[in-house]
Motif scaffolding. Sequence first.
Motif, PDB file in Angstrom:
ATOM      1  N   LEU A 160     -15.690  -1.653  -5.687  1.00  0.00           N
ATOM      2  CA  LEU A 160     -14.495  -0.819  -5.894  1.00  0.00           C
ATOM      3  C   LEU A 160     -14.801   0.655  -5.694  1.00  0.00           C
ATOM      4  CD1 LEU A 160     -12.499  -2.396  -8.853  1.00  0.00           C
ATOM      5  CD2 LEU A 160     -11.700  -1.958  -6.531  1.00  0.00           C
ATOM      6  N   ALA A 199      -7.966  -6.114  -5.217  1.00  0.00           N
ATOM      7  CA  ALA A 199      -8.920  -5.007  -5.151  1.00  0.00           C
ATOM      8  C   ALA A 199      -8.355  -3.830  -4.374  1.00  0.00           C
ATOM      9  CB  ALA A 199     -10.224  -5.487  -4.521  1.00  0.00           C
ATOM     10  N   ARG A 200      -7.603  -4.114  -3.304  1.00  0.00           N
ATOM     11  CA  ARG A 200      -7.098  -2.992  -2.512  1.00  0.00           C
ATOM     12  C   ARG A 200      -6.066  -2.174  -3.293  1.00  0.00           C
ATOM     13  NH1 ARG A 200      -4.481  -4.299   1.860  1.00  0.00           N
ATOM     14  NH2 ARG A 200      -4.478  -6.442   1.129  1.00  0.00           N
ATOM     15  N   GLU A 239       0.821  -1.209   0.000  1.00  0.00           N
ATOM     16  CA  GLU A 239       0.000   0.000   0.000  1.00  0.00           C
ATOM     17  C   GLU A 239       0.852   1.254   0.000  1.00  0.00           C
ATOM     18  OE1 GLU A 239      -3.534   0.244   1.918  1.00  0.00           O
ATOM     19  OE2 GLU A 239      -3.952  -1.904   1.825  1.00  0.00           O
ATOM     20  N   THR A 283     -10.187   4.402   0.450  1.00  0.00           N
ATOM     21  CA  THR A 283      -8.747   4.588   0.234  1.00  0.00           C
ATOM     22  C   THR A 283      -8.407   6.078   0.269  1.00  0.00           C
ATOM     23  OG1 THR A 283      -8.655   2.573  -1.059  1.00  0.00           O
ATOM     24  CG2 THR A 283      -6.834   4.109  -1.355  1.00  0.00           C
ATOM     25  N   LEU A 342     -11.965  -2.036   4.356  1.00  0.00           N
ATOM     26  CA  LEU A 342     -11.355  -2.424   3.076  1.00  0.00           C
ATOM     27  C   LEU A 342     -11.054  -3.922   3.017  1.00  0.00           C
ATOM     28  CD1 LEU A 342      -9.013   0.640   2.501  1.00  0.00           C
ATOM     29  CD2 LEU A 342     -10.718  -0.216   0.874  1.00  0.00           C
ATOM     30  N   PHE A 343     -10.554  -4.474   4.137  1.00  0.00           N
ATOM     31  CA  PHE A 343     -10.247  -5.906   4.134  1.00  0.00           C
ATOM     32  C   PHE A 343     -11.520  -6.739   3.995  1.00  0.00           C
ATOM     33  CE2 PHE A 343      -6.039  -4.820   5.982  1.00  0.00           C
ATOM     34  CZ  PHE A 343      -5.261  -5.552   5.095  1.00  0.00           C
ATOM     35  N   ALA A 392      -6.287  -2.011  -6.719  1.00  0.00           N
ATOM     36  CA  ALA A 392      -7.136  -1.371  -7.740  1.00  0.00           C
ATOM     37  C   ALA A 392      -7.866  -0.160  -7.163  1.00  0.00           C
ATOM     38  CB  ALA A 392      -8.138  -2.374  -8.303  1.00  0.00           C
ATOM     39  N   ALA A 393      -8.040  -0.132  -5.843  1.00  0.00           N
ATOM     40  CA  ALA A 393      -8.739   0.993  -5.213  1.00  0.00           C
ATOM     41  C   ALA A 393      -7.938   2.291  -5.329  1.00  0.00           C
ATOM     42  CB  ALA A 393      -9.045   0.678  -3.750  1.00  0.00           C
ATOM     43  N   TYR A 394      -6.693   2.215  -5.744  1.00  0.00           N
ATOM     44  CA  TYR A 394      -5.909   3.429  -6.001  1.00  0.00           C
ATOM     45  C   TYR A 394      -6.140   3.963  -7.413  1.00  0.00           C
ATOM     46  CZ  TYR A 394      -3.404   2.910  -1.639  1.00  0.00           C
ATOM     47  OH  TYR A 394      -3.097   2.842  -0.298  1.00  0.00           O
ATOM     48  N   SER A 395      -6.966   3.265  -8.202  1.00  0.00           N
ATOM     49  CA  SER A 395      -7.205   3.690  -9.585  1.00  0.00           C
ATOM     50  C   SER A 395      -8.407   4.627  -9.660  1.00  0.00           C
ATOM     51  CB  SER A 395      -7.467   2.464 -10.459  1.00  0.00           C
ATOM     52  OG  SER A 395      -8.706   1.880 -10.086  1.00  0.00           O
ATOM     53  N   GLU A 415     -11.748   0.979 -13.508  1.00  0.00           N
ATOM     54  CA  GLU A 415     -11.157  -0.305 -13.842  1.00  0.00           C
ATOM     55  C   GLU A 415     -11.681  -0.818 -15.176  1.00  0.00           C
ATOM     56  OE1 GLU A 415     -13.592  -0.076 -11.718  1.00  0.00           O
ATOM     57  OE2 GLU A 415     -14.875  -1.860 -11.767  1.00  0.00           O
ATOM     58  N   ASP A 454      -9.171   0.618   6.961  1.00  0.00           N
ATOM     59  CA  ASP A 454      -8.542  -0.649   6.597  1.00  0.00           C
ATOM     60  C   ASP A 454      -9.430  -1.836   6.932  1.00  0.00           C
ATOM     61  OD1 ASP A 454      -6.173  -0.247   5.266  1.00  0.00           O
ATOM     62  OD2 ASP A 454      -5.066   0.191   7.101  1.00  0.00           O
ATOM     63  N   MET A 475     -14.509   1.172  -2.154  1.00  0.00           N
ATOM     64  CA  MET A 475     -13.108   0.986  -1.743  1.00  0.00           C
ATOM     65  C   MET A 475     -12.251   2.193  -2.140  1.00  0.00           C
ATOM     66  SD  MET A 475     -12.569  -3.101  -2.416  1.00  0.00           S
ATOM     67  CE  MET A 475     -10.967  -3.226  -1.596  1.00  0.00           C
ATOM     68  N   ARG A 476     -12.578   2.808  -3.271  1.00  0.00           N
ATOM     69  CA  ARG A 476     -11.835   4.024  -3.672  1.00  0.00           C
ATOM     70  C   ARG A 476     -12.085   5.150  -2.669  1.00  0.00           C
ATOM     71  NH1 ARG A 476     -13.553   2.462  -9.116  1.00  0.00           N
ATOM     72  NH2 ARG A 476     -11.684   1.647 -10.115  1.00  0.00           N
ATOM     73  N   GLU A 501     -12.640  -6.508   0.457  1.00  0.00           N
ATOM     74  CA  GLU A 501     -11.731  -7.310  -0.366  1.00  0.00           C
ATOM     75  C   GLU A 501     -12.075  -8.794  -0.252  1.00  0.00           C
ATOM     76  OE1 GLU A 501      -7.692  -7.839   0.926  1.00  0.00           O
ATOM     77  OE2 GLU A 501      -6.967  -7.782  -1.139  1.00  0.00           O
ATOM     78  N   LYS A 528      -8.502   7.280   3.763  1.00  0.00           N
ATOM     79  CA  LYS A 528      -7.345   6.771   4.483  1.00  0.00           C
ATOM     80  C   LYS A 528      -6.123   7.629   4.198  1.00  0.00           C
ATOM     81  CE  LYS A 528      -5.429   2.824   3.282  1.00  0.00           C
ATOM     82  NZ  LYS A 528      -5.130   1.391   3.124  1.00  0.00           N
TER      83      LYS A 528
END
Lengths: 228, 174
Positions: free
Chosen positions: B123, A204-205, A180, B130, B148-149, A207-210, A213, B145, B126-127, B152, B133
């Motif tokens: 997602l 996925a975690r 991360e 993130t 997120l886990f 991809a969550a920085y994108s 997708e 987190d 999750m974005r 996931e 975070k």
Amino acid sequence: MTPDGALLTAQDLRKAYGPTPALDGADFSIHPGEVVAVMGPSGSGKSTLLHCLAGIVRPDSGSVRFDGRELSQMGDAERSALRRGEFGFVFQFGQLVPELTCVENVALPLRLTGVKRKDAEGRALEWLERLEVAEVGGKRPGQVSGGQGQRVAVARSLVTSPRVLFADEPTGALDSLNGERVMELFTQAARETRAAVVLVTHEARVAAYSDREVVVRDGKARDMAGAV
Amino acid sequence: MSIGLTLLGLLESGPRHGYDLKRAFDERFGQNRPLHYGQVYSTMSRLLKNGLVEVDGIEHGSGPDRKRYAITEAGVTDVAQWLSQPEAPEPYLQSTLYTKVVLALLTGRDANDLLDVQRSEHLRLMRDLTQQKRTGELADQLICDHALFHLEADLRWLELTAARLGQLAKEVRP
Ligand SMILES: Nc1ncnc2c1ncn2[C@@H]1O[C@H](COP(=O)(O)OP(=O)(O)OP(=O)(O)O)[C@@H](O)[C@H]1O
Ligand SMILES: [Mg+2]
């Protein structure tokens, strides 16, 4: 750039290894400063797509355009100049040159484009600092941990300020914390320089920085933005 | 999870009697909690009232309900809509997601599609997490987190299910 502002586009890419197609009519496009995750099952054609977009693999048919230029119409020399100057790469296992120190590894892409050693290594060190691994600069890749080596590889991909970054499972070999942190530093650097990032990942975690997708399945790419 | 929509989905492959529907439901989805007959009949009369099913025939003889139900066009539309709509990401979704995948396979719809759309919905959240975070304090990071886990984990289960869709299709549609 194309009228809609895309930096890199692919249309109807086809590539077969033997009888089974790896890409079967895949389309793709990415804008400057955009991070696009490429997801999909194993063997679906993600890496093949990335390699075609980056001019590493020549598709059987279809078009790849970077900044208005058609890759298939370039000569080999022009295409490798493009890869060196405008593209950056990170792969799952750093792929550093074992005989060079980490600073020398990061400086290498600059040296290949003709930058003097001292300048190149100065800039390399700045990137190592940014990736929080300045202390391993003088070591060889064999003497650093997997996580440190991967950060060195990320620094190397960024050192030329490329306009497109290609990353194939860049955090695949790292634990969650390191993975991360690397994604954080990598995407932040890319956003600052307005580089486009093509990020192949099954996590996925990551991809969550994108920003969006694309799912590759059976050699076709589906843009999921606006699909829901 | 909606029992009404699940029963409708089961009806899509052909008309069935109430008791037959209950048996199909219990076999496929009722692992820990089989339906009561009363639940089936009250659900069916609600679906009937709303025009989502119609009576396709009545068997003569004794017993509580001998009606044979068939799905209507409005019913098919409702099932299609339910299957194409992602679930809001939340803990313990798996039984709903499992039901949807099985019904998609049973009714000849594209289950990969359902999985891709659900992944996309996950997602999206999750974005956001993130992003929170990245800008938050350590305590926020830890809370994000955790979420997120869990998200996931849902997705990993989805990917695994996607990879086994072929096998699952053979089991639900022999
Ligand atoms: N150099 C090659 N020679 C022969 N076949 C290849 C080659 N590269 C890829 N393939 C085949 O093309 C298909 C797509 O492969 P690709 O590497 O693009 O998949 P992928 O989506 O990246 O998978 P993974 O998630 O496992 O990395 C696969 O069936 C693979 O076996
Ligand atoms: Mg690959």
